[in-house]
Design a protein around this motif. Structure first.
Motif, PDB file in Angstrom:
ATOM      1  N   VAL A  20       1.224  -1.122  -0.618  1.00 32.70           N
ATOM      2  CA  VAL A  20      -0.240   0.101   0.201  1.00 32.70           C
ATOM      3  C   VAL A  20       0.942   1.056  -0.064  1.00 32.70           C
ATOM      4  O   VAL A  20       1.565   1.288   0.671  1.00 32.70           O
ATOM      5  N   SER A  21       0.471   2.277  -1.145  1.00 35.27           N
ATOM      6  CA  SER A  21       1.676   3.109  -1.128  1.00 35.27           C
ATOM      7  C   SER A  21       1.177   4.332  -0.480  1.00 35.27           C
ATOM      8  O   SER A  21      -0.078   4.729  -0.521  1.00 35.27           O
ATOM      9  N   GLY A  22       1.529   5.692  -0.682  1.00 37.72           N
ATOM     10  CA  GLY A  22       1.257   6.779  -0.337  1.00 37.72           C
ATOM     11  C   GLY A  22      -0.320   7.688  -2.185  1.00 37.72           C
ATOM     12  O   GLY A  22      -0.736   6.879  -1.738  1.00 37.72           O
ATOM     13  N   ILE A  23       0.303   8.417  -2.201  1.00 35.70           N
ATOM     14  CA  ILE A  23      -0.599   9.510  -2.531  1.00 35.70           C
ATOM     15  C   ILE A  23      -0.592   8.094  -4.042  1.00 35.70           C
ATOM     16  O   ILE A  23       0.369   7.924  -4.712  1.00 35.70           O
ATOM     17  N   ARG A  24      -1.754   7.590  -5.084  1.00 35.66           N
ATOM     18  CA  ARG A  24      -1.684   7.485  -5.763  1.00 35.66           C
ATOM     19  C   ARG A  24      -2.502   8.525  -6.964  1.00 35.66           C
ATOM     20  O   ARG A  24      -1.540   9.641  -7.927  1.00 35.66           O
ATOM     21  N   ARG A  25      -3.791   8.474  -6.692  1.00 34.77           N
ATOM     22  CA  ARG A  25      -4.137   9.091  -8.276  1.00 34.77           C
ATOM     23  C   ARG A  25      -4.317  10.935  -7.016  1.00 34.77           C
ATOM     24  O   ARG A  25      -5.020  11.689  -7.790  1.00 34.77           O
ATOM     25  N   GLY A  26      -4.134  10.423  -6.060  1.00 40.17           N
ATOM     26  CA  GLY A  26      -4.750  12.194  -4.737  1.00 40.17           C
ATOM     27  C   GLY A  26      -4.904  11.108  -3.792  1.00 40.17           C
ATOM     28  O   GLY A  26      -5.067  10.486  -2.920  1.00 40.17           O
ATOM     29  N   GLN A  27      -4.878  12.382  -2.928  1.00 42.79           N
ATOM     30  CA  GLN A  27      -4.959  12.261  -1.184  1.00 42.79           C
ATOM     31  C   GLN A  27      -6.137  12.977  -0.472  1.00 42.79           C
ATOM     32  O   GLN A  27      -5.961  14.237  -1.492  1.00 42.79           O
ATOM     33  N   LEU A  28      -6.780  13.361   0.420  1.00 47.39           N
ATOM     34  CA  LEU A  28      -7.357  13.904   1.258  1.00 47.39           C
ATOM     35  C   LEU A  28      -6.288  14.047   2.362  1.00 47.39           C
ATOM     36  O   LEU A  28      -6.354  12.954   2.864  1.00 47.39           O
ATOM     37  N   ILE A  29      -6.581  15.136   2.848  1.00 49.52           N
ATOM     38  CA  ILE A  29      -6.014  15.189   4.417  1.00 49.52           C
ATOM     39  C   ILE A  29      -6.653  15.595   5.070  1.00 49.52           C
ATOM     40  O   ILE A  29      -7.395  17.037   4.926  1.00 49.52           O
ATOM     41  N   ILE A  30      -7.499  15.054   6.097  1.00 50.00           N
ATOM     42  CA  ILE A  30      -8.227  15.519   7.209  1.00 50.00           C
ATOM     43  C   ILE A  30      -8.157  16.656   7.798  1.00 50.00           C
ATOM     44  O   ILE A  30      -6.299  16.236   9.268  1.00 50.00           O
ATOM     45  N   ALA A  31      -8.246  17.575   7.567  1.00 51.44           N
ATOM     46  CA  ALA A  31      -7.538  18.482   8.860  1.00 51.44           C
ATOM     47  C   ALA A  31      -8.562  19.334  10.244  1.00 51.44           C
ATOM     48  O   ALA A  31      -8.158  19.897  10.660  1.00 51.44           O
ATOM     49  N   SER A  32      -9.486  18.354  10.319  1.00 52.51           N
ATOM     50  CA  SER A  32     -10.260  18.709  11.632  1.00 52.51           C
ATOM     51  C   SER A  32     -10.281  17.437  12.169  1.00 52.51           C
ATOM     52  O   SER A  32     -10.565  16.369  11.769  1.00 52.51           O
ATOM     53  N   GLY A  33     -10.562  18.263  13.483  1.00 51.36           N
ATOM     54  CA  GLY A  33     -11.823  16.694  13.972  1.00 51.36           C
ATOM     55  C   GLY A  33     -11.026  15.488  14.722  1.00 51.36           C
ATOM     56  O   GLY A  33     -10.196  15.617  14.611  1.00 51.36           O
ATOM     57  N   LEU A  34     -11.459  14.236  15.259  1.00 48.61           N
ATOM     58  CA  LEU A  34     -10.400  13.265  15.144  1.00 48.61           C
ATOM     59  C   LEU A  34      -9.918  12.699  14.438  1.00 48.61           C
ATOM     60  O   LEU A  34      -8.871  12.261  15.239  1.00 48.61           O
ATOM     61  N   GLN A  35      -9.928  12.729  13.652  1.00 47.70           N
ATOM     62  CA  GLN A  35      -9.758  11.870  12.300  1.00 47.70           C
ATOM     63  C   GLN A  35      -8.256  13.481  11.970  1.00 47.70           C
ATOM     64  O   GLN A  35      -7.397  12.729  11.000  1.00 47.70           O
ATOM     65  N   GLU A  36      -8.072  14.525  12.171  1.00 43.62           N
ATOM     66  CA  GLU A  36      -7.261  15.597  12.206  1.00 43.62           C
ATOM     67  C   GLU A  36      -5.048  14.668  12.033  1.00 43.62           C
ATOM     68  O   GLU A  36      -4.796  14.172  13.079  1.00 43.62           O
ATOM     69  N   GLY A  37      -4.818  14.832  11.097  1.00 42.57           N
ATOM     70  CA  GLY A  37      -3.582  14.407   9.930  1.00 42.57           C
ATOM     71  C   GLY A  37      -4.032  12.909   9.226  1.00 42.57           C
ATOM     72  O   GLY A  37      -3.104  13.696   8.730  1.00 42.57           O
ATOM     73  N   THR A  38      -4.956  12.723   9.606  1.00 40.91           N
ATOM     74  CA  THR A  38      -5.307  11.323   9.129  1.00 40.91           C
ATOM     75  C   THR A  38      -5.369  11.743   7.475  1.00 40.91           C
ATOM     76  O   THR A  38      -6.015  12.730   6.403  1.00 40.91           O
ATOM     77  N   THR A  39      -4.394  11.119   6.335  1.00 40.05           N
ATOM     78  CA  THR A  39      -4.205  10.877   5.016  1.00 40.05           C
ATOM     79  C   THR A  39      -5.056  10.061   4.915  1.00 40.05           C
ATOM     80  O   THR A  39      -4.613   8.654   4.599  1.00 40.05           O
ATOM     81  N   ILE A  40      -5.744   9.848   3.824  1.00 34.14           N
ATOM     82  CA  ILE A  40      -6.480   9.007   2.526  1.00 34.14           C
ATOM     83  C   ILE A  40      -6.084   9.296   1.120  1.00 34.14           C
ATOM     84  O   ILE A  40      -6.917   9.793   0.318  1.00 34.14           O
ATOM     85  N   ALA A  41      -5.745   8.440   1.119  1.00 30.03           N
ATOM     86  CA  ALA A  41      -5.695   7.999  -0.661  1.00 30.03           C
ATOM     87  C   ALA A  41      -6.579   7.734  -1.298  1.00 30.03           C
ATOM     88  O   ALA A  41      -7.458   6.831  -0.738  1.00 30.03           O
ATOM     89  N   LEU A  42      -6.856   8.472  -2.340  1.00 33.09           N
ATOM     90  CA  LEU A  42      -7.766   8.305  -3.115  1.00 33.09           C
ATOM     91  C   LEU A  42      -7.911   6.944  -4.413  1.00 33.09           C
ATOM     92  O   LEU A  42      -6.962   6.800  -5.298  1.00 33.09           O
ATOM     93  N   ARG A  43      -7.740   5.705  -4.076  1.00 32.37           N
ATOM     94  CA  ARG A  43      -8.481   4.896  -5.107  1.00 32.37           C
ATOM     95  C   ARG A  43      -8.460   4.108  -5.746  1.00 32.37           C
ATOM     96  O   ARG A  43      -8.110   2.955  -6.739  1.00 32.37           O
ATOM     97  N   TRP A  44      -9.763   4.646  -5.044  1.00 34.33           N
ATOM     98  CA  TRP A  44     -11.015   3.939  -6.834  1.00 34.33           C
ATOM     99  C   TRP A  44     -11.759   5.096  -7.332  1.00 34.33           C
ATOM    100  O   TRP A  44     -10.979   6.082  -7.243  1.00 34.33           O
ATOM    101  N   ASP A  45     -12.293   3.964  -8.886  1.00 34.93           N
ATOM    102  CA  ASP A  45     -12.305   5.508 -10.022  1.00 34.93           C
ATOM    103  C   ASP A  45     -13.820   6.428  -8.697  1.00 34.93           C
ATOM    104  O   ASP A  45     -14.028   7.196  -9.438  1.00 34.93           O
TER     105      ASP A  45
END
Length: 227
Positions: free
Chosen positions: A123-148
């Motif tokens: 599982v790699s990092g950025i593929r087609r893009g990513q979201l970084i959560i900037a507020s709330g409980l998951q602040e700092g979490t990076t979500i790789a955008l892996r599906w269409d």
């Protein structure tokens, strides 16, 4: 992409498939993230009754892999202690999803070379893009955008969307992101509190995203990075 340009493989997750009894491994590269749950679209899919559909997410922040509970029904335990906020993992930690267990370990040089050459199961990092959560409980979490196509919605025990946010202001589901002609387009799905890009509301007609855009789902602020 050749091995020289690939992010380094740093960690390994190991678990036993409850259906087959087979031991499975997933390797995590620098910058990588992995979702854990009962649905097939998770990187770690564990079809067991105590596991929520979108149970937890592991993401990479400033050199450390963190695990966050996605408001699961039965909780996430690290070395038998239940966590209530993002938890930094270290080699040897045992992740328990009420019953099923996942071992988090550093990789040996041999495993690192094997995983890099094999590619699959990494599982790699950025593929087609990513979201970084900037507020709330998951602040700092990076979500790789892996599906269409990905749906965004509130984290609940029976959530079926690909991106789960533990935010009561987020609808079930809230928005959808589609990858079309090398661009991501975000659509609101008639949510109660709206979806905003750089402060402007969007609707079902959608909006094309650009690198650095700020997307707000309910009260959860995220930052979009193109792949």
């Amino acid at each position: 992409m050749n091995a020289v340009n690939q992010p380094v493989v740093l960690a390994k997750l190991s678990w036993q498939d409850p259906q087959t009894g087979e031991t499975r491994d997933l390797f995590l590269q620098e910058g990588g993230s992995a979702s854990i749950g009962r649905l097939d679209n998770n990187e770690i899919c564990i079809k067991e009754q105590h596991v929520s559909r979108q149970h937890a997410i592991i993401d990479y922040r400033d050199g450390v892999f963190f695990i966050t509970d996605n408001d699961s029904a039965n909780g996430v335990f690290i070395n038998d202690e239940r966590i209530t906020e993002p938890y930094p993992l270290i080699a040897g930690d045992v992740i328990r999803l009420y019953v099923p267990q996942i071992k988090f370990d550093a990789v040996t040089l041999e495993e690192q070379q094997y995983a890099t050459e094999r590619i699959t199961g990494v599982v790699s990092g950025i593929r087609r893009g990513q979201l970084i959560i900037a507020s709330g409980l998951q602040e700092g979490t990076t979500i790789a955008l892996r599906w269409d196509s990905l749906r965004v919605g509130r984290a609940t025990a029976n959530a079926e969307w690909e991106i789960c946010l533990p935010d009561p202001s987020v609808s079930r589901p809230h928005a959808r992101m589609d990858y079309v002609d090398n661009n991501w387009i975000v659509y609101d799905l008639g949510s109660s509190n709206g979806t905003f890009v750089n402060g402007s509301p969007i609707n079902e007609k959608g909006r094309v995203l650009h690198d650095g855009d700020q997307i707000t789902f309910g009260t959860t602020l995220t930052l979009f990075h193109a792949g």
